[in-house]
Design a protein around this motif. Structure first.
Motif, PDB file in Angstrom:
ATOM      1  N   LEU A  98      12.606  -1.089   7.217  1.00 33.07           N
ATOM      2  CA  LEU A  98      11.618  -2.298   6.866  1.00 33.07           C
ATOM      3  C   LEU A  98      10.722  -1.107   6.913  1.00 33.07           C
ATOM      4  N   THR A  99       9.899  -1.432   5.934  1.00 33.06           N
ATOM      5  CA  THR A  99       8.349  -0.685   5.158  1.00 33.06           C
ATOM      6  C   THR A  99       7.915  -0.303   6.724  1.00 33.06           C
ATOM      7  N   VAL A 100       6.550   0.947   6.241  1.00 32.25           N
ATOM      8  CA  VAL A 100       5.930   1.027   7.791  1.00 32.25           C
ATOM      9  C   VAL A 100       5.233   0.204   8.518  1.00 32.25           C
ATOM     10  N   PHE A 101       4.326  -0.294   6.659  1.00 26.87           N
ATOM     11  CA  PHE A 101       3.472  -1.810   7.603  1.00 26.87           C
ATOM     12  C   PHE A 101       4.094  -2.948   8.103  1.00 26.87           C
ATOM     13  N   GLU A 102       5.598  -2.958   7.614  1.00 25.94           N
ATOM     14  CA  GLU A 102       6.281  -4.645   9.129  1.00 25.94           C
ATOM     15  C   GLU A 102       6.371  -3.267   9.855  1.00 25.94           C
ATOM     16  N   SER A 103       7.123  -2.481  10.150  1.00 26.22           N
ATOM     17  CA  SER A 103       7.891  -2.040  11.002  1.00 26.22           C
ATOM     18  C   SER A 103       5.963  -2.014  12.280  1.00 26.22           C
ATOM     19  N   LEU A 104       4.461  -1.690  11.642  1.00 30.75           N
ATOM     20  CA  LEU A 104       3.805  -0.869  12.359  1.00 30.75           C
ATOM     21  C   LEU A 104       2.853  -2.665  12.871  1.00 30.75           C
ATOM     22  N   ARG A 105       3.470  -4.071  12.258  1.00 28.42           N
ATOM     23  CA  ARG A 105       3.272  -4.632  12.265  1.00 28.42           C
ATOM     24  C   ARG A 105       4.264  -6.259  13.259  1.00 28.42           C
ATOM     25  N   GLU A 134      -2.438  -1.949  10.519  1.00 24.19           N
ATOM     26  CA  GLU A 134      -3.935  -1.436   9.040  1.00 24.19           C
ATOM     27  C   GLU A 134      -3.910  -0.642   9.823  1.00 24.19           C
ATOM     28  N   ALA A 135      -4.882  -0.928  11.478  1.00 23.60           N
ATOM     29  CA  ALA A 135      -5.208   0.382  12.106  1.00 23.60           C
ATOM     30  C   ALA A 135      -4.440   1.459  12.123  1.00 23.60           C
ATOM     31  N   VAL A 136      -3.453   0.703  12.806  1.00 27.55           N
ATOM     32  CA  VAL A 136      -3.077   2.641  13.160  1.00 27.55           C
ATOM     33  C   VAL A 136      -2.427   2.983  11.853  1.00 27.55           C
ATOM     34  N   LEU A 137      -2.063   2.524  10.677  1.00 30.84           N
ATOM     35  CA  LEU A 137      -1.948   3.251   9.245  1.00 30.84           C
ATOM     36  C   LEU A 137      -3.295   3.905   8.679  1.00 30.84           C
ATOM     37  N   GLU A 138      -4.562   3.270   8.925  1.00 28.91           N
ATOM     38  CA  GLU A 138      -5.683   4.749   8.929  1.00 28.91           C
ATOM     39  C   GLU A 138      -5.642   5.337   9.648  1.00 28.91           C
ATOM     40  N   ALA A 141      -3.369   7.754   9.657  1.00 26.75           N
ATOM     41  CA  ALA A 141      -3.051   8.341   8.321  1.00 26.75           C
ATOM     42  C   ALA A 141      -1.858   7.946   7.468  1.00 26.75           C
ATOM     43  N   LEU A 142      -0.946   6.790   7.871  1.00 23.29           N
ATOM     44  CA  LEU A 142       0.287   7.198   7.139  1.00 23.29           C
ATOM     45  C   LEU A 142       0.457   5.745   6.200  1.00 23.29           C
ATOM     46  N   HIS A 143      -1.604   5.559   5.689  1.00 20.57           N
ATOM     47  CA  HIS A 143      -1.367   4.575   4.558  1.00 20.57           C
ATOM     48  C   HIS A 143      -0.630   4.776   3.003  1.00 20.57           C
ATOM     49  N   PRO A 144      -0.821   6.028   2.932  1.00 17.95           N
ATOM     50  CA  PRO A 144      -0.278   6.237   1.637  1.00 17.95           C
ATOM     51  C   PRO A 144       1.520   5.369   1.516  1.00 17.95           C
ATOM     52  N   TYR A 145       1.651   6.161   2.857  1.00 18.31           N
ATOM     53  CA  TYR A 145       2.829   5.327   2.562  1.00 18.31           C
ATOM     54  C   TYR A 145       3.414   3.706   3.148  1.00 18.31           C
ATOM     55  N   ARG A 146       2.730   2.901   3.653  1.00 14.92           N
ATOM     56  CA  ARG A 146       2.230   1.384   3.984  1.00 14.92           C
ATOM     57  C   ARG A 146       3.357   0.469   3.586  1.00 14.92           C
ATOM     58  N   ASP A 147       4.286   0.915   2.356  1.00 16.85           N
ATOM     59  CA  ASP A 147       5.138  -0.151   1.298  1.00 16.85           C
ATOM     60  C   ASP A 147       6.432   0.529   1.507  1.00 16.85           C
ATOM     61  N   VAL A 148       6.072   1.895   1.439  1.00 10.97           N
ATOM     62  CA  VAL A 148       7.486   2.916   2.098  1.00 10.97           C
ATOM     63  C   VAL A 148       8.375   2.318   3.193  1.00 10.97           C
ATOM     64  N   LYS A 149      10.019   1.914   3.360  1.00 12.06           N
ATOM     65  CA  LYS A 149      10.892   2.040   4.134  1.00 12.06           C
ATOM     66  C   LYS A 149      10.774   3.169   5.298  1.00 12.06           C
ATOM     67  N   GLN A 157       6.682  12.589   9.023  1.00 15.44           N
ATOM     68  CA  GLN A 157       6.282  11.588   9.369  1.00 15.44           C
ATOM     69  C   GLN A 157       7.240  10.469   9.841  1.00 15.44           C
ATOM     70  N   GLN A 158       7.775  10.368  10.258  1.00 16.82           N
ATOM     71  CA  GLN A 158       8.838   9.562  10.724  1.00 16.82           C
ATOM     72  C   GLN A 158       8.798   9.122  11.777  1.00 16.82           C
ATOM     73  N   ARG A 159       8.070  10.745  12.530  1.00 17.91           N
ATOM     74  CA  ARG A 159       7.870  11.127  14.233  1.00 17.91           C
ATOM     75  C   ARG A 159       6.316  11.241  14.260  1.00 17.91           C
ATOM     76  N   ILE A 160       5.641  10.305  12.873  1.00 15.27           N
ATOM     77  CA  ILE A 160       4.480  10.279  13.620  1.00 15.27           C
ATOM     78  C   ILE A 160       4.540   8.401  13.374  1.00 15.27           C
ATOM     79  N   LEU A 161       4.956   8.435  12.572  1.00 18.55           N
ATOM     80  CA  LEU A 161       5.556   6.622  12.979  1.00 18.55           C
ATOM     81  C   LEU A 161       6.627   6.279  13.733  1.00 18.55           C
TER      82      LEU A 161
END
Lengths: 253, 334
Positions: A98-105, A134-138, A141-149, A157-161
């Motif tokens: 799942l993308t970073v955004f979808e995971s957080l959503r 979106e707030a967590v992405l911001e 600082a993961l927003h550049p990777y929003r649509d990356v799996k 980055q995985q540890r941050i996610l």
């Protein structure tokens, strides 16, 4: 950070047996709101067992766990997550495809209760979940990777996610299990700043092997040894304590 | 991975298939069978593709749907709608029971439980010959016309009208399932498929989601069973045999899981190939085994996955050869 801030998470007399082995021998503590409370200790000290009892993965043999004044000892993990407990995992444990955004959503959507069972309306209808994501992405600082799996991110980055998934449900207490595990030096400093910042808004339980990080950002450090609390106090006190030195040198050195 | 077809394109292609199938296939009967098995495969696909649950219990719901619809029509003079509603109710209840017990376990133990239930329901159907006709099945099932407010919509006597009923039900279920997978509920199923432990940790009661998905899947498969009984006017014991579960699973995997459209491909391919090959060679299932090996080794993602790869290869050669859907930005499908 003040001494009289209310306790968000309390443990009293936690005992855990595995057969004849006593992994926890009566552990009590209180984690204050807006503070970082770290647990350290040599391998086998009982940190992971304690963590599992707090998150509900294990049921303690005796003792209670109290979250925001509510006894949660008998609640399963998903119910704890619904009343304000967020946790991360020591071994990265993400939704790989799942993308970073979808995971957080999805992590945020879990808080929607019965609305998460909506079968027929589009998921976008739950705007609160998307907004939290979106707030967590911001924030991370993961927003550049929003649509990356998630599975395609770098380890750092995985540890941050991993922390982000714990954060997306807007918890009051965050339990972080070795958040810097396997991270490079540069990434560790990012994680350190992040935990310190989160500690100004949440009650944080931190299990961590990186001693410098722990002593730098923790408000309270609990040193565990053989299933018991050896020393508890501010980092300076722990740093000077003779028993801590003996416990570490004696078992690992 | 980019998706070859966006949902509305998938729906359009499925609608086109429904129109084209009875024209291009040798008989309307074959087209009807195709559509019925596509429906059964859709139910299975929801579990395998979106929750990651491999259920050998699909025959239970196919069989229960067929029996419930048949018995309703045999023993009362209510309409065909009541027969379908009986199938929905019966398969939902049985799926709730089987799903509730099977989802207590994960991984291969879940698979084994669904397998065990499949055997159990087969023998129940076999033993209750007074109700189910046992080995002989239920014969001479009436197929009353489809009447709504005293208006006969379909007499269901000509083959094309029976096909029409199956096709309308298929399109309705396709649209319904498309909505399910893009709903909050459906997105949660995909989280469970990806990592159930994490889904629990963020606050989902994953067991509830799995049971509800199981019931949805059972109902969709039960509707297929009911249509099959109406189509054949016969409900054989074989409907509830574990080999029916296998057939449905094979169609799902052959077509490709993870997208509903894969079921359209898998169901069509299996039924058409089966009908044509069995006319030439009675042991055609041996060939099917070979095809499955090829899919297992080289075409993971099934026919749909192969089509997507092909489209990408063509797309790389020249942007003009690319389908409009493939050039659009990816949709939120994980």
């Amino acid at each position: 950070m003040t001494a009289d801030a209310p306790a968000k998470l309390e443990a009293s007399g936690l005992v855990k047996h595995f057969g004849a082995f006593r992994a926890l021998k009566g552990v009590s503590f209180a984690v204050r709101d807006r503070s970082v409370h770290a647990f350290i200790g040599p391998n086998g000290a009982g940190k992971t067992t304690l963590f599992n009892c707090l998150t509900g993965t294990l049921r303690p043999s005796a003792g209670r766990v109290i979250l925001s004044g509510r006894d949660i000892t008998d609640l399963p993990p998903h119910r704890r997550a619904r009343i304000g407990m967020g946790r991360s995992f020591q071994v990265t444990n993400l939704f790989q495809n799942l993308t970073v955004f979808e995971s957080l959503r999805l992590a945020a959507q879990a808080q929607a209760g019965i609305a998460a069972y909506d079968l027929v309306r589009p998921m976008e209808r739950l705007g609160q979940a998307a907004a939290s994501a979106e707030a967590v992405l911001e924030r991370l600082a993961l927003h550049p990777y929003r649509d990356v799996k998630a599975g395609e991110l770098s380890h750092g980055q995985q540890r941050i996610l991993e922390v982000g998934l714990a954060l997306a449900g807007s918890p009051s207490v965050l339990l972080l299990d070795e958040p810097t595990a396997g991270m490079g030096v540069d990434d560790i400093s990012i994680m350190k700043d992040l935990i310190a910042a989160l500690g100004r808004e949440h009650a944080i339980v931190l299990i961590e092997h990186n001693m410098n990080l722990v002593l730098d950002i923790s408000d309270v450090v609990t040193v565990m040894h053989q299933g018991e609390i050896l020393v508890e106090g501010p980092p300076d006190l722990v740093r000077r304590d003779e028993r801590v030195k003996v416990a570490y040198l004696g078992s690992e050195g | 991975m980019r998706r070859l077809l966006q949902p509305h394109v998938e729906l359009a292609v499925s609608l086109a298939a429904v129109v084209v199938l009875p024209i291009v296939l040798p008989s309307i009967a074959m087209a009807t069978e195709v559509v019925i098995f596509i429906i059964a495969t859709l139910g299975c696909n929801l579990l395998i593709g979106y929750v990651g649950l491999m259920s050998f219990g699909q025959a239970i719901f196919f069989g229960v749907g067929a029996y419930a619809c048949s018995l309703t029509l045999l023993h009362s003079h209510v309409g065909i709608g009541a027969g379908l509603l009986a199938a929905i109710a019966a398969s939902a209840i049985v799926a709730l029971f089987v799903g509730f017990l099977s989802t207590q376990k994960r991984g291969i133990y879940f698979v084994m439980l669904t397998f065990a239930f499949s055997q159990m329901f087969y023998f129940i159907a076999y033993a209750m010959a007074g109700l189910t006709g046992g080995d002989n099945g239920l014969l001479d099932i009436p197929r009353p016309p489809l009447v709504l407010f005293h208006v006969t919509l379909l007499s269901l006597t000509p083959p094309l009208e029976m096909y029409g009923l199956a096709a309308v039900v298929f399109v309705a279920l396709f649209v319904f399932l498309q909505r399910v997978i893009t709903s909050p509920f459906g997105s949660t199923l995909q989280a469970i498929r990806e990592n159930e432990q994490r889904a629990i940790a963020v606050g989902y009661n994953t067991r509830n989601f799995k049971v509800i998905a199981f019931v949805l899947s059972g109902v969709v498969t039960g509707i297929a069973g009911a249509l099959y009984a109406l189509f054949l006017q016969f409900a054989p014991l074989g409907n509830i045999d574990v080999s029916m579960s296998e057939r449905i699973i094979v169609m799902s995997i052959l077509g490709g899981t993870g997208s509903l459209f894969g079921s359209v491909l898998g169901g069509t391919f299996y039924v058409v190939a089966g009908n044509m090959l069995s006319a030439i060679w009675p042991r055609w299932l041996l060939l099917l085994g070979l095809i499955l090996m090829v899919v297992g080794c080289y075409l993971q993602g099934g026919l749909l996955g192969a089509a997507e790869r092909l489209a990408r290869r063509i797309g790389r050669r020249g942007p003009r050869a690319m389908t409009p859907a493939a050039s659009n930005k990816p949709v939120g499908r994980p």
